[in-house]
Design a protein around this motif. Structure first.
Motif, PDB file in Angstrom:
ATOM      1  N   GLU A 165       0.719  -1.255  -0.115  1.00  0.00           N
ATOM      2  CA  GLU A 165      -0.092  -0.038  -0.129  1.00  0.00           C
ATOM      3  C   GLU A 165       0.967   1.302   0.045  1.00  0.00           C
ATOM      4  OE1 GLU A 165      -2.443  -0.612   3.377  1.00  0.00           O
ATOM      5  OE2 GLU A 165      -3.589  -1.891   2.355  1.00  0.00           O
ATOM      6  N   ARG A 166       2.097   1.272   0.717  1.00  0.00           N
ATOM      7  CA  ARG A 166       2.937   2.334   0.357  1.00  0.00           C
ATOM      8  C   ARG A 166       3.572   2.501  -0.715  1.00  0.00           C
ATOM      9  NH1 ARG A 166       8.063   3.109   4.779  1.00  0.00           N
ATOM     10  NH2 ARG A 166       8.727   5.277   3.863  1.00  0.00           N
ATOM     11  N   ARG A 167       3.868   1.320  -1.492  1.00  0.00           N
ATOM     12  CA  ARG A 167       4.264   1.524  -2.820  1.00  0.00           C
ATOM     13  C   ARG A 167       3.436   1.802  -3.914  1.00  0.00           C
ATOM     14  NH1 ARG A 167       9.298  -2.982  -3.452  1.00  0.00           N
ATOM     15  NH2 ARG A 167      10.449  -2.355  -1.574  1.00  0.00           N
ATOM     16  N   TYR A 168       2.203   1.110  -3.831  1.00  0.00           N
ATOM     17  CA  TYR A 168       1.496   1.157  -4.860  1.00  0.00           C
ATOM     18  C   TYR A 168      -0.109   1.591  -4.911  1.00  0.00           C
ATOM     19  CZ  TYR A 168       4.705  -2.297  -6.352  1.00  0.00           C
ATOM     20  OH  TYR A 168       5.992  -2.900  -6.649  1.00  0.00           O
ATOM     21  N   VAL A 193       2.169   2.972  -9.411  1.00  0.00           N
ATOM     22  CA  VAL A 193       3.564   3.369  -8.316  1.00  0.00           C
ATOM     23  C   VAL A 193       3.486   4.653  -7.899  1.00  0.00           C
ATOM     24  CG1 VAL A 193       6.074   3.750  -8.441  1.00  0.00           C
ATOM     25  CG2 VAL A 193       5.056   1.938  -9.637  1.00  0.00           C
ATOM     26  N   ARG A 194       3.634   4.686  -6.637  1.00  0.00           N
ATOM     27  CA  ARG A 194       3.154   6.132  -5.980  1.00  0.00           C
ATOM     28  C   ARG A 194       4.700   6.769  -5.829  1.00  0.00           C
ATOM     29  NH1 ARG A 194      -1.383   5.861  -3.293  1.00  0.00           N
ATOM     30  NH2 ARG A 194      -2.219   3.792  -2.476  1.00  0.00           N
ATOM     31  N   LEU A 195       4.557   7.984  -6.080  1.00  0.00           N
ATOM     32  CA  LEU A 195       5.798   8.780  -5.894  1.00  0.00           C
ATOM     33  C   LEU A 195       6.210   9.470  -4.645  1.00  0.00           C
ATOM     34  CD1 LEU A 195       5.135  11.023  -9.056  1.00  0.00           C
ATOM     35  CD2 LEU A 195       7.120   9.690  -8.874  1.00  0.00           C
ATOM     36  N   PRO A 230      11.422   5.824  -6.635  1.00  0.00           N
ATOM     37  CA  PRO A 230       9.931   5.551  -6.141  1.00  0.00           C
ATOM     38  C   PRO A 230      10.143   3.969  -5.420  1.00  0.00           C
ATOM     39  CG  PRO A 230       9.623   6.592  -8.338  1.00  0.00           C
ATOM     40  CD  PRO A 230      11.208   6.533  -7.988  1.00  0.00           C
ATOM     41  N   LYS A 231       9.526   4.001  -4.490  1.00  0.00           N
ATOM     42  CA  LYS A 231       9.511   2.569  -3.737  1.00  0.00           C
ATOM     43  C   LYS A 231       9.100   1.591  -4.835  1.00  0.00           C
ATOM     44  CE  LYS A 231      10.759   4.470   0.294  1.00  0.00           C
ATOM     45  NZ  LYS A 231      12.488   4.447   0.422  1.00  0.00           N
ATOM     46  N   GLY A 232       8.042   1.888  -5.325  1.00  0.00           N
ATOM     47  CA  GLY A 232       7.398   0.703  -6.483  1.00  0.00           C
ATOM     48  C   GLY A 232       8.494   0.214  -7.566  1.00  0.00           C
ATOM     49  N   PHE A 233       9.654   0.912  -7.712  1.00  0.00           N
ATOM     50  CA  PHE A 233      10.647   0.509  -8.477  1.00  0.00           C
ATOM     51  C   PHE A 233      11.762  -0.180  -7.837  1.00  0.00           C
ATOM     52  CE2 PHE A 233       9.923   4.280 -11.757  1.00  0.00           C
ATOM     53  CZ  PHE A 233       8.500   3.712 -12.188  1.00  0.00           C
ATOM     54  N   LEU A 234      11.718  -0.397  -6.563  1.00  0.00           N
ATOM     55  CA  LEU A 234      12.781  -1.224  -6.120  1.00  0.00           C
ATOM     56  C   LEU A 234      12.320  -2.771  -6.302  1.00  0.00           C
ATOM     57  CD1 LEU A 234      12.977   0.876  -2.491  1.00  0.00           C
ATOM     58  CD2 LEU A 234      14.794   0.532  -4.300  1.00  0.00           C
ATOM     59  N   GLU A 247       1.692   1.086 -17.955  1.00  0.00           N
ATOM     60  CA  GLU A 247       2.034   2.439 -17.725  1.00  0.00           C
ATOM     61  C   GLU A 247       3.232   2.397 -16.674  1.00  0.00           C
ATOM     62  OE1 GLU A 247      -2.369   2.611 -18.796  1.00  0.00           O
ATOM     63  OE2 GLU A 247      -0.992   1.320 -17.975  1.00  0.00           O
ATOM     64  N   ASP A 248       3.144   1.669 -15.488  1.00  0.00           N
ATOM     65  CA  ASP A 248       4.175   1.676 -14.649  1.00  0.00           C
ATOM     66  C   ASP A 248       5.467   1.425 -15.441  1.00  0.00           C
ATOM     67  OD1 ASP A 248       2.863   2.392 -12.227  1.00  0.00           O
ATOM     68  OD2 ASP A 248       1.874   0.198 -11.996  1.00  0.00           O
ATOM     69  N   THR A 249       5.552   0.306 -16.359  1.00  0.00           N
ATOM     70  CA  THR A 249       6.579  -0.121 -16.863  1.00  0.00           C
ATOM     71  C   THR A 249       7.059   1.040 -17.859  1.00  0.00           C
ATOM     72  OG1 THR A 249       5.416  -2.549 -16.984  1.00  0.00           O
ATOM     73  CG2 THR A 249       7.364  -2.190 -18.500  1.00  0.00           C
ATOM     74  N   VAL A 250       6.416   1.838 -18.394  1.00  0.00           N
ATOM     75  CA  VAL A 250       6.757   2.674 -19.340  1.00  0.00           C
ATOM     76  C   VAL A 250       7.476   3.869 -18.632  1.00  0.00           C
ATOM     77  CG1 VAL A 250       6.108   4.750 -20.758  1.00  0.00           C
ATOM     78  CG2 VAL A 250       5.222   2.519 -21.169  1.00  0.00           C
ATOM     79  N   GLU A 251       7.170   4.008 -17.289  1.00  0.00           N
ATOM     80  CA  GLU A 251       7.637   5.123 -16.122  1.00  0.00           C
ATOM     81  C   GLU A 251       8.982   4.697 -15.869  1.00  0.00           C
ATOM     82  OE1 GLU A 251       6.755   8.076 -15.975  1.00  0.00           O
ATOM     83  OE2 GLU A 251       4.754   8.530 -16.330  1.00  0.00           O
ATOM     84  N   PHE A 252       8.871   3.506 -15.677  1.00  0.00           N
ATOM     85  CA  PHE A 252      10.107   2.899 -15.094  1.00  0.00           C
ATOM     86  C   PHE A 252      11.221   2.862 -15.971  1.00  0.00           C
ATOM     87  CE2 PHE A 252      12.959  -1.135 -14.972  1.00  0.00           C
ATOM     88  CZ  PHE A 252      13.350  -0.739 -13.563  1.00  0.00           C
TER      89      PHE A 252
END
Length: 475
Positions: free
Chosen positions: A77-80, A104-106, A130-134, A446-451
């Motif tokens: 929940e903190r990440r996404y 992914v949350r900024l 971004p934590k969701g990219f870890l 969309e997350d993948t494109v931002e990553f």
């Protein structure tokens, strides 16, 4: 590529891997109820003999389970953003909509445009990655092992009275963010038939009825083996299993449902120490006939090697010593392994009606946005450097060096470190295979494109990002 930052990260990783975690002198980045007792040592081997009886271990695990899952849920929940936001695009079986939007949350006060202007070293220094990219931890990283989604557990219980439910951990992602279930099944030998699954999940209970008359005797025997349960580290008959009753084990297609994926996850077998192992999201077996390297670290060079390795080693967390104790299945190479490989090589990609025979968009059948996305894919986005048409992969391994953006750290019992080279996955039928990246850390396209926009410093604008996402949904 910020070479000095890469070298610094590499040196830091080496220091952390040879220094006991308790002495490493770092502060964990996330403290959301991290379960105690994490295996942070440097053992190569998994303990063969348990010092506790089964009932004691099960009761302890059951008592700890709410705390373990609460800690992991808070991390997610903190990440996404985990909400249900279906798009108008359906997956290939027509049973489920593709989810849309960046999840992914900024970090507070930061935008994607802000991050795009920063160097990797600056992002790392300010802790703004971004934590969701870890790397994403296993729901119970200290233990690991296969974790199946509820729909797979329920269906296999119904069909075979075989229990895939663990008493120590649960599947962690909402069903709307997973692949459609059961997935459609396409054959290279009968593309005229489309989905041959009849909307059913193949199991040892029904495979012959569904596939009779569609595949050869060799393929049928390969399919039988792929659907036959064999002991696995957490699903077996010994005292250190993680299911209540002694288990026959798991099958290849318990994870690769209908030759695709149900997003079951476990840990890669070829990394040590245990805390440094990577979460693995189950990949699709579609298009195996075009793939030349396999396995979590892609050290396997044929489908036959892959099939044999999975049974011998990956099923047992890369430890052949415990495999011998729990009843490892050693398939015979000339016939059993060959037949399993034959069946896997029949699994086709889903139809992509907007692509021509060379994997290019038909201009008369594509939207302007999709055509722009194809242009970005082959140009500014640099996607085609690794994902070239028509199969959209290059059968190579690449290291994105994502560790340039973060410092080594412990997060929910996983040691986050440089991950090294990972195989290029095919993008054909990619809309059917969420979540994305090898560990499933990216929930949407969309997350993948931002990553990749951030990691590769692509500087894509909003229109180009949307177009690239629209294009990938046509593949």
């Amino acid at each position: 590529m910020a070479r000095s930052a890469c070298l610094l990260s590499a040196v830091c990783s080496i220091i952390f891997l040879v220094t006991p975690m308790s002495q490493a002198g770092y502060e964990p980045a996330e403290k959301l109820g991290t379960p105690k007792g994490a295996d942070t040592g440097h053992e190569t081997y998994i303990p063969v003999v348990s010092d506790q009886d089964f009932q004691s271990v099960m009761q302890k695990d059951q008592k700890a389970k709410p705390t373990v899952m609460d800690a992991h849920q808070k991390l997610l929940e903190r990440r996404y953003d985990l909400s249900d936001k279906p798009s108008k695009t359906m997956m290939s079986g027509g049973r489920k909509a593709v989810q849309e939007g960046v999840r992914v949350r900024l970090p507070d006060g930061v935008t994607w445009d802000d991050l795009a202007t920063m160097s990797p070293a600056e992002i790392q220094d300010k802790g703004l990655f971004p934590k969701g990219f870890l790397p994403l931890p296993h729901a119970k990283h200290a233990t690991g092992g296969m974790v199946f989604p509820e729909n797979q557990i329920e269906r296999i219980t119904e069909l075979e009275q075989r229990d895939l439910k663990r008493f120590d951990v649960e599947f962690d992602m909402p069903a709307h963010l997973m692949p459609e279930f059961p997935p459609p099944l396409f054959l290279t030998t009968r593309p005229d038939l489309g989905d041959v699954s009849q909307g059913k999940l193949l199991s040892i209970d029904n495979y012959f009825e569904i596939m009779h008359g569609l595949i050869t005797p060799v393929q049928m025997e390969g399919l039988r083996l792929l659907l036959t349960p064999f002991p696995q580290q957490q699903f077996n008959q010994t005292e250190d299993r993680k299911v209540m009753r002694p288990s026959l084990g798991v099958t290849c297609l318990d994870c690769h449902a209908n030759g695709h994926t149900n997003a079951a996850f476990h840990l890669n077998p070829d990394t040590r120490p245990h805390a440094a192992r990577l979460r693995l999201d189950t990949v699709s077996l579609r298009g195996m006939f075009n793939q030349q390297i396999h396995g979590s670290k892609r050290s396997l060079r044929s489908v036959e090697d892959f099939s044999e390795f999975e049974q011998r080693t990956a099923y047992f967390d890369g430890d052949h010593v415990t495999a011998a104790k729990k009843g490892v299945h050693l398939p015979n190479r000339p016939d059993q392994v060959a037949m399993m490989a034959q069946m896997q090589n029949m699994l086709d990609f889903p139809p992509a009606p907007k692509l021509d025979v060379l994997g290019r968009l038909d201009p008369d059948n594509a939207t302007e946005q999709e055509l722009l996305g194809q242009k970005v894919f082959n140009g500014k986005g640099q996607c085609a450097a690794c994902h070239a048409a028509p199969v959209f992969m290059d059968n190579l391994m690449h290291d994105l060096k994502v560790e340039r953006f973060y410092k080594p750290q412990m997060i929910n019992d996983q040691f986050i470190h440089a991950e090294g080279p990972i195989k290029t996955f095919t993008l054909r039928g990619i809309k059917d295979s969420p979540p994305y990246l090898h560990d499933g850390r990216l929930l949407t396209l969309e997350d993948t494109v931002e990553f990749f926009n951030l990691v590769l410093s692509l500087q894509l604008n909003t229109e180009e990002k949307a177009a690239l996402t629209a294009y990938m949904r046509t593949l």
